[in-house]
Design an enzyme around this catalytic site. Structure first.
Site, PDB file in Angstrom:
ATOM      1  NE  ARG A  52      -1.515  11.336  -7.046  1.00 46.44           N
ATOM      2  CZ  ARG A  52      -2.587  12.059  -6.729  1.00 46.44           C
ATOM      3  NH1 ARG A  52      -3.431  11.634  -5.794  1.00 46.44           N
ATOM      4  NH2 ARG A  52      -2.824  13.205  -7.336  1.00 46.44           N
ATOM      5  CE1 TYR A 102      13.618  -6.241   5.556  1.00 46.20           C
ATOM      6  CE2 TYR A 102      11.795  -4.696   5.441  1.00 46.20           C
ATOM      7  CZ  TYR A 102      13.012  -5.160   4.963  1.00 46.20           C
ATOM      8  OH  TYR A 102      13.619  -4.521   3.912  1.00 46.20           O
ATOM      9  CG  ASP A 142       4.917  -8.585   7.479  1.00 44.65           C
ATOM     10  OD1 ASP A 142       4.605  -9.340   6.539  1.00 44.65           O
ATOM     11  OD2 ASP A 142       5.956  -7.890   7.478  1.00 44.65           O
ATOM     12  CE  LYS A 160      10.869  -9.535   0.533  1.00 47.15           C
ATOM     13  NZ  LYS A 160      10.296  -8.192   0.612  1.00 47.15           N
TER      14      LYS A 160
END
Length: 381
Positions: free
Chosen positions: A46, A98, A170, A195
């Protein structure tokens, strides 16, 4: 080092134990230590994983940044970013963004005492009307999702620096192939790696990149403490996808330009939103801060009838009706009921997201086939 070379080589190196040219998938949860606290840089997956570490270094290099951090989704990246702030802090956001970002801002973090202002930023001077002593972050998308509005990154950065405010961008729609916001004054760049960066619709992941060392330390703390980290298999897939980012983006741009002009000249299409048009709002800024105009666009139909939009949305074959974007395959979507459904209708309409707006993510197929597919769907109305 040029972009295509960085996409393949920056931040990555052959495996020292075997010479493997591809970064191995270190599928392990923990790492053996020689003694308590004495290890080879890795303790628990992690906190750190070698596959993820190379991906983070590669993404940082592509964005011309010092530090990169990957998360289990784009929303995990945004969640970590907003945790940098405290109750009473204010964040100024573009009003065309978004739907998932709007949702986490208003439905999650607003409940913890953060205040968000959603405003139009096509004229960056408007931002200063909302700056207060409590403003800590300006958050923008450019091009915006889904109406492809262009925001002047350097102009916003100047305002942010003037008031000692962080600027977050973004960069999902553009990817670092088309623009690098850090070079224009951004403090933080975020990606939904799902994406264009990964590019094959087979992984979900997010990223943040920064230059400031202290900011990087805080993000690293939250990344480890809150645990929204991706696994090594997904990290490998994104690394592999990035190796062809420059090739894919070139075709996305080429196909996007052809499709945008086809739609604009079609008798049944009303408006086409694509920053490559000379009369697109802030087109001059797009030319200045972007290297090309991408494969994302949206359009509306003459008459603005919902039944016509539904016929087009369900009438394509190569353009698959699905959420997401940026994969090699072409997608068609209905923002009002899909990606932006969490935004109240009155708020959507303010930013131009009408009930009949159709969004395209133009893929890398042969563009003649894509045109034929859209023509067939448009002939249904």
């Amino acid at each position: 080092m040029k972009f295509g070379t960085k996409a393949i080589h920056a931040g990555v190196f052959p495996d020292p134990s075997t010479g493997a040219i591809m970064t191995p998938i270190f599928q392990t949860s923990t790492f053996v230590q020689e003694a308590p606290g004495k290890h080879k840089g890795y303790e628990y997956a992690r906190t750190q994983n070698p596959t993820r570490s190379q991906l983070q270094a590669n993404i940082a290099a592509l964005e011309n940044a010092k530090h990169g951090f990957c998360f289990s989704s784009g929303m995990g990246a945004i969640d970590t970013l907003i945790k940098l702030f405290s109750p009473g802090d204010e964040i100024i956001c573009t009003n065309d963004l978004y739907g998932g970002t709007y949702r986490i801002f208003t439905k999650v973090f607003q409940n913890y005492g953060l205040k968000f202002h959603f405003i139009g930023m096509e004229d960056v001077a408007n931002i200063e009307n909302y700056v207060t002593a409590h403003t800590k972050l300006i958050w923008i998308e450019t091009p915006t999702n889904p109406t492809l509005k262009i925001i002047d990154i350097a102009g916003v950065a100047a305002i942010a620096k003037k008031h000692n405010i962080l600027l977050g961008v973004d960069n999902t729609f553009a990817s670092p192939y088309l623009q690098t916001p850090m070079d224009l004054g951004a403090d933080i760049v975020m990606h939904s790696l799902t994406k264009y960066m990964a590019g094959h619709s087979d992984v979900v992941m997010g990223a943040l990149v920064v230059n400031d060392d202290k900011l990087a330390e805080r993000i690293a703390f939250f990344q480890n403490a809150c645990g929204a980290t991706p696994g090594p298999q997904d990290s490998f897939l994104v690394l592999r996808g990035i190796k062809t980012l420059h090739l894919r983006m070139q075709r996305h741009c080429e196909n996007g330009a052809v499709i945008a002009h086809f739609l604009r000249n079609h008798p049944k299409v009303d408006k086409v939103y694509w920053p490559g048009f000379a009369d697109h709002p802030n087109h001059a800024i797009a030319k200045q801060q972007m290297r090309d105009f991408g494969g994302m666009m949206s359009f509306s139909l003459k008459g603005d009838h919902m039944e016509d939009a539904m016929k087009v949305l369900s009438g394509t074959h190569l353009f698959s009706l699905a959420e997401s974007l940026g994969g090699v395959e072409s997608l068609i979507g209905h923002p009002a009921s899909m990606t932006h459904a969490s935004i109240p209708r009155e708020e959507r309409l303010k930013s131009g997201v009408t009930d009949t707006l159709i969004r395209l993510s133009v893929g890398v197929e042969d563009v003649e086939d894509l045109i034929a597919d859209l023509e067939k769907a448009l002939n249904l109305i």
